[in-house]
Structure formats: C-alpha cells, structure tokens
Design an enzyme around this catalytic site. Structure first.
Site, PDB file in Angstrom:
ATOM      1  N   LYS A  13      81.468  -7.386   1.055  1.00 40.25           N
ATOM      2  CA  LYS A  13      80.370  -7.264  -0.240  1.00 40.25           C
ATOM      3  C   LYS A  13      80.868  -8.042  -1.487  1.00 40.25           C
ATOM      4  O   LYS A  13      79.973  -8.987  -1.854  1.00 40.25           O
ATOM      5  CB  LYS A  13      80.408  -5.760  -0.582  1.00 40.25           C
ATOM      6  CG  LYS A  13      80.023  -5.067   0.531  1.00 40.25           C
ATOM      7  CD  LYS A  13      79.846  -3.382   0.382  1.00 40.25           C
ATOM      8  CE  LYS A  13      81.151  -2.669  -0.038  1.00 40.25           C
ATOM      9  NZ  LYS A  13      82.143  -2.568   0.965  1.00 40.25           N
ATOM     10  N   ARG A  88      76.955   5.045  -2.917  1.00 40.13           N
ATOM     11  CA  ARG A  88      77.625   5.152  -1.761  1.00 40.13           C
ATOM     12  C   ARG A  88      77.449   6.793  -1.059  1.00 40.13           C
ATOM     13  O   ARG A  88      78.215   6.977  -0.059  1.00 40.13           O
ATOM     14  CB  ARG A  88      79.371   5.192  -2.116  1.00 40.13           C
ATOM     15  CG  ARG A  88      80.186   4.055  -1.570  1.00 40.13           C
ATOM     16  CD  ARG A  88      81.386   4.315  -2.106  1.00 40.13           C
ATOM     17  NE  ARG A  88      82.379   3.403  -1.605  1.00 40.13           N
ATOM     18  CZ  ARG A  88      82.864   2.222  -2.084  1.00 40.13           C
ATOM     19  NH1 ARG A  88      82.127   1.609  -3.191  1.00 40.13           N
ATOM     20  NH2 ARG A  88      83.716   1.365  -1.373  1.00 40.13           N
ATOM     21  N   ARG A 127      93.944  -8.463   2.099  1.00 43.74           N
ATOM     22  CA  ARG A 127      93.150  -8.638   0.859  1.00 43.74           C
ATOM     23  C   ARG A 127      94.046  -9.034  -0.374  1.00 43.74           C
ATOM     24  O   ARG A 127      94.987  -8.313  -0.399  1.00 43.74           O
ATOM     25  CB  ARG A 127      92.228  -8.060   0.539  1.00 43.74           C
ATOM     26  CG  ARG A 127      91.487  -8.190  -0.832  1.00 43.74           C
ATOM     27  CD  ARG A 127      89.973  -7.232  -0.845  1.00 43.74           C
ATOM     28  NE  ARG A 127      90.089  -5.881  -0.778  1.00 43.74           N
ATOM     29  CZ  ARG A 127      89.119  -5.096  -0.517  1.00 43.74           C
ATOM     30  NH1 ARG A 127      87.916  -5.586  -0.677  1.00 43.74           N
ATOM     31  NH2 ARG A 127      89.259  -3.726  -0.313  1.00 43.74           N
ATOM     32  N   ARG A 155      95.513  -4.627  -3.961  1.00 41.31           N
ATOM     33  CA  ARG A 155      94.894  -3.394  -4.457  1.00 41.31           C
ATOM     34  C   ARG A 155      95.848  -2.321  -4.301  1.00 41.31           C
ATOM     35  O   ARG A 155      96.348  -2.286  -2.889  1.00 41.31           O
ATOM     36  CB  ARG A 155      93.350  -3.031  -4.264  1.00 41.31           C
ATOM     37  CG  ARG A 155      92.464  -3.860  -5.213  1.00 41.31           C
ATOM     38  CD  ARG A 155      90.886  -3.914  -4.321  1.00 41.31           C
ATOM     39  NE  ARG A 155      90.764  -2.484  -3.933  1.00 41.31           N
ATOM     40  CZ  ARG A 155      89.365  -2.533  -3.394  1.00 41.31           C
ATOM     41  NH1 ARG A 155      88.497  -3.543  -3.515  1.00 41.31           N
ATOM     42  NH2 ARG A 155      89.040  -1.172  -3.028  1.00 41.31           N
ATOM     43  N   ARG A 166      89.333   5.471   3.814  1.00 42.61           N
ATOM     44  CA  ARG A 166      88.044   4.926   3.144  1.00 42.61           C
ATOM     45  C   ARG A 166      86.807   4.815   4.477  1.00 42.61           C
ATOM     46  O   ARG A 166      85.684   4.998   3.996  1.00 42.61           O
ATOM     47  CB  ARG A 166      88.252   3.737   2.397  1.00 42.61           C
ATOM     48  CG  ARG A 166      88.740   3.971   1.028  1.00 42.61           C
ATOM     49  CD  ARG A 166      89.742   2.913   0.546  1.00 42.61           C
ATOM     50  NE  ARG A 166      89.089   1.774   0.562  1.00 42.61           N
ATOM     51  CZ  ARG A 166      89.690   0.489   0.296  1.00 42.61           C
ATOM     52  NH1 ARG A 166      90.798   0.453   0.599  1.00 42.61           N
ATOM     53  NH2 ARG A 166      89.096  -0.601   0.220  1.00 42.61           N
TER      54      ARG A 166
HETATM   55  P1  ADP Z   1      85.798  -1.574  -1.089  1.00 44.88           P
HETATM   56  O1  ADP Z   1      85.524  -3.127  -1.835  1.00 44.88           O
HETATM   57  O2  ADP Z   1      86.903  -1.754  -0.106  1.00 44.88           O
HETATM   58  O3  ADP Z   1      84.551  -1.258  -0.380  1.00 44.88           O
HETATM   59  P2  ADP Z   1      85.601  -0.734  -3.789  1.00 44.88           P
HETATM   60  O4  ADP Z   1      86.274  -1.635  -4.699  1.00 44.88           O
HETATM   61  O5  ADP Z   1      83.861  -0.592  -3.812  1.00 44.88           O
HETATM   62  O6  ADP Z   1      86.257  -0.828  -2.345  1.00 44.88           O
HETATM   63  O7  ADP Z   1      85.794   0.827  -4.354  1.00 44.88           O
HETATM   64  C1  ADP Z   1      87.214   1.067  -4.302  1.00 44.88           C
HETATM   65  C2  ADP Z   1      87.246   2.611  -4.623  1.00 44.88           C
HETATM   66  O8  ADP Z   1      86.513   2.960  -5.840  1.00 44.88           O
HETATM   67  C3  ADP Z   1      86.546   3.729  -3.473  1.00 44.88           C
HETATM   68  O9  ADP Z   1      87.535   4.110  -2.462  1.00 44.88           O
HETATM   69  C4  ADP Z   1      86.113   4.878  -4.353  1.00 44.88           C
HETATM   70  O10 ADP Z   1      87.590   5.703  -4.500  1.00 44.88           O
HETATM   71  C5  ADP Z   1      85.954   4.303  -5.460  1.00 44.88           C
HETATM   72  N1  ADP Z   1      84.413   3.949  -5.695  1.00 44.88           N
HETATM   73  C6  ADP Z   1      83.744   2.542  -5.805  1.00 44.88           C
HETATM   74  N2  ADP Z   1      82.558   3.038  -5.578  1.00 44.88           N
HETATM   75  C7  ADP Z   1      82.118   4.476  -5.836  1.00 44.88           C
HETATM   76  C8  ADP Z   1      80.989   4.933  -5.551  1.00 44.88           C
HETATM   77  N3  ADP Z   1      80.044   4.318  -5.716  1.00 44.88           N
HETATM   78  N4  ADP Z   1      81.188   6.448  -5.564  1.00 44.88           N
HETATM   79  C9  ADP Z   1      82.476   6.854  -5.546  1.00 44.88           C
HETATM   80  N5  ADP Z   1      83.493   6.215  -5.565  1.00 44.88           N
HETATM   81  C10 ADP Z   1      83.449   4.863  -5.685  1.00 44.88           C
HETATM   82  P1  ADP Z   2      84.593  -5.597   0.399  1.00 48.22           P
HETATM   83  O1  ADP Z   2      83.860  -5.902  -1.270  1.00 48.22           O
HETATM   84  O2  ADP Z   2      83.246  -5.346   1.283  1.00 48.22           O
HETATM   85  O3  ADP Z   2      85.540  -4.416   0.327  1.00 48.22           O
HETATM   86  P2  ADP Z   2      85.766  -8.178   0.146  1.00 48.22           P
HETATM   87  O4  ADP Z   2      84.773  -9.242  -0.187  1.00 48.22           O
HETATM   88  O5  ADP Z   2      86.638  -7.912  -0.939  1.00 48.22           O
HETATM   89  O6  ADP Z   2      85.101  -6.817   1.073  1.00 48.22           O
HETATM   90  O7  ADP Z   2      86.522  -8.783   1.463  1.00 48.22           O
HETATM   91  C1  ADP Z   2      87.688  -8.111   1.992  1.00 48.22           C
HETATM   92  C2  ADP Z   2      88.704  -8.966   2.770  1.00 48.22           C
HETATM   93  O8  ADP Z   2      88.281  -9.631   3.675  1.00 48.22           O
HETATM   94  C3  ADP Z   2      88.854  -9.967   1.536  1.00 48.22           C
HETATM   95  O9  ADP Z   2      90.408 -10.357   1.890  1.00 48.22           O
HETATM   96  C4  ADP Z   2      87.960 -11.294   1.972  1.00 48.22           C
HETATM   97  O10 ADP Z   2      88.923 -12.686   1.606  1.00 48.22           O
HETATM   98  C5  ADP Z   2      88.002 -11.141   3.561  1.00 48.22           C
HETATM   99  N1  ADP Z   2      86.599 -11.479   3.826  1.00 48.22           N
HETATM  100  C6  ADP Z   2      85.479 -11.382   3.220  1.00 48.22           C
HETATM  101  N2  ADP Z   2      84.526 -12.068   4.029  1.00 48.22           N
HETATM  102  C7  ADP Z   2      85.063 -12.230   5.401  1.00 48.22           C
HETATM  103  C8  ADP Z   2      84.644 -12.797   6.620  1.00 48.22           C
HETATM  104  N3  ADP Z   2      83.303 -13.189   6.849  1.00 48.22           N
HETATM  105  N4  ADP Z   2      85.668 -13.028   7.415  1.00 48.22           N
HETATM  106  C9  ADP Z   2      86.666 -13.020   7.357  1.00 48.22           C
HETATM  107  N5  ADP Z   2      87.387 -12.273   6.118  1.00 48.22           N
HETATM  108  C10 ADP Z   2      86.473 -11.965   5.103  1.00 48.22           C
END
Ligand code: ADP
Ligand code: ADP
Length: 213
Positions: A13, A88, A127, A155, A166
């Site tokens: 994302k 979410r 990541r 992170r 998660r």
């Molecule tokens: P990822 O990119 O791995 O999907 P995020 O960066 O979006 O994770 O979120 C990291 C953490 O922040 C989540 O595991 C949760 O604890 C919190 N968080 C983020 N967005 C939300 C939301 N919309 N509602 C509740 N918790 C959230």
């Molecule tokens: P999210 O915001 O959904 O948690 P991220 O964009 O942070 O996901 O991506 C999670 C990890 O996977 C990062 O280290 C990113 O560089 C890698 N990544 C993102 N898109 C791809 C893809 N299409 N194939 C392989 N790795 C990816």
C-alpha cells in the site's frame, strides 16, 4: 480523486501510494505514518497508540477515526486524498462514510491489493525505510542504494511475531470492510503479486489512468 488503498500488512500500500500520489497530485494520508509520528513526538495520542502498535494490535477506533476525519477536513484534501491503512474496521468505514456524506462528497475508488498470506512474512521482515525521506525499501525486492543503507530503519512492529498478529487482525477485522465497499460499487481488486512496477501499472489501468512512468 478520493481513494482508499486496502490490503494486508505488507501488500504494498505505502509503496504504491508513493507512486500514485505523483500521478493524481493528491495528499497521501497513511494512518500508520500518522500514528508513528505521534509516537515519535510523544503526544498523548502517541503514548496511547504505542502499546497497541508494538503488539500488532489495532489502535482503538475512536482514536483513529478522530485523527483521520480531522486530517481529511484540511484544505489540502479539498480536491481529493489517498487513504492508506484507514479504514481498517467496519466502524471506521461507517464513520468515514458518514463524514463524506456530511461533506457531500463521495469515494471514487477503493483499491484492494491482494497478496496471499504466504508471501507476507518475507515482505514485512525485509522492509526498511528511510527516516529522512520516508521512502520504503526491501532488502531483497527493492534494495536500497548502498549509500543509504547505513541510515535505514526497521519498524518496531516488523517482527515475525507482530506480523502474524497483524495478519490475523487483517483477516478478522479489516477483510469484512471489503463487502461494504463492494456493495457501494467502488471496489477495485488488483493482484499484488509481481514487481512493484507491475502492480503500479495494474492499479493505474484499473483506475483508468495512464501510468505516469
Ligand atoms: P502496514 O503498512 O504494515 O499495513 P500500518 O503502517 O498501516 O501497517 O499500521 C501499523 C500499525 O498502526 C497497525 O498495526 C495498527 O497498530 C496501527 N494502525 C494503523 N492504521 C490503523 C487503523 N486504521 N486502525 C487501527 N490501528 C491502526
Ligand atoms: P504496506 O504499506 O501495505 O504495509 P509496503 O508498501 O510498506 O506495504 O511494502 C512492504 C514491503 O514489501 C516493503 O519492504 C516493500 O519494499 C516491499 N514491496 C512492496 N511492493 C512489493 C512487490 N510488489 N513485490 C515485492 N515486494 C514489495
């Protein structure tokens, strides 16, 4: 353009949002980034959010809803926004819906980036991000330039243990919002397996926009 990116943790994302906001010229609003900013700044909201985030739990709805509804009311969102990581839960989706209705605007698209569970752990544990620019890298799939390696950070919640928690939360609490948006006729499903560039082309095509690169 008012749009939302949803998908499991590690679906890509944040990576896709980085590219898409350049095409659409709208602010990228990541609830995770906002919460991490609050933790770093040591605000009351950050102190509260920290323990949930470390454990891979969701931060309570009322906290996140207030934070995001206030953010999308800012002047830079008047022409649109890209939400990443919010909503979410079903109550979050309903609160957003009510706020948009009250403002007499509607969503243009909700993009669901689909990635099988089996690929998530490797994406999450590899990541790394650049604290100065916010750029997202992956040790294997998107290797950082060697000169940046020293300053990249991992992170706190990108451990195997928190990742499993998660992913479980995603299936139990976030996946149920998919039918909500499907019913509203705005859901776009995109296959998130393939290189980041391939996924970007798929999203752009699905949105009917020519890719900007
Ligand atoms: P990822 O990119 O791995 O999907 P995020 O960066 O979006 O994770 O979120 C990291 C953490 O922040 C989540 O595991 C949760 O604890 C919190 N968080 C983020 N967005 C939300 C939301 N919309 N509602 C509740 N918790 C959230
Ligand atoms: P999210 O915001 O959904 O948690 P991220 O964009 O942070 O996901 O991506 C999670 C990890 O996977 C990062 O280290 C990113 O560089 C890698 N990544 C993102 N898109 C791809 C893809 N299409 N194939 C392989 N790795 C990816």
């Amino acid at each position: 353009m008012r749009m939302i990116l949803i998908g499991p943790p590690g679906a890509g994302k944040g990576t896709q949002a980085e590219s898409l906001v350049g095409s659409f010229k709208i602010p990228h609003i990541s609830s995770g980034d906002m919460l991490r900013g609050a933790v770093k700044a040591g605000t009351e909201l950050g102190l509260l959010a920290d323990r949930y985030m470390k454990a891979g739990d969701l931060v309570p709805d009322e906290v996140v809803i207030g934070m995001i509804i206030e953010r999308i009311g800012a002047a830079d969102c008047a022409r649109g926004f890209m939400l990443d990581g919010f909503p979410r839960t079903r109550p979050q989706a309903e609160a957003l819906d009510a706020a948009l209705k009250a403002a007499r605007v509607s969503l243009d698209a909700v993009v669901l980036i689909e990635v099988p569970d089996g690929l998530i752990l490797e994406r999450i544990t590899g990541r790394r991000s650049d604290p100065e620019t916010g750029a997202i890298y992956h040790l294997k799939f998107k290797p950082p330039p060697p000169e940046l390696e020293g300053r990249l950070v991992q992170r706190k919640d990108d451990t195997a243990e928190a990742c499993v928690a998660r992913l479980d939360k995603y299936h139990r609490e976030t996946a149920p919002i998919v039918p909500f948006y499907e019913g509203a006729g705005v859901l776009v499903r995109v296959d998130g397996v393939g290189s980041p560039d391939e996924v970007f082309v798929r999203i752009s095509a699905a949105l009917g926009a020519a890719p900007a690169r």
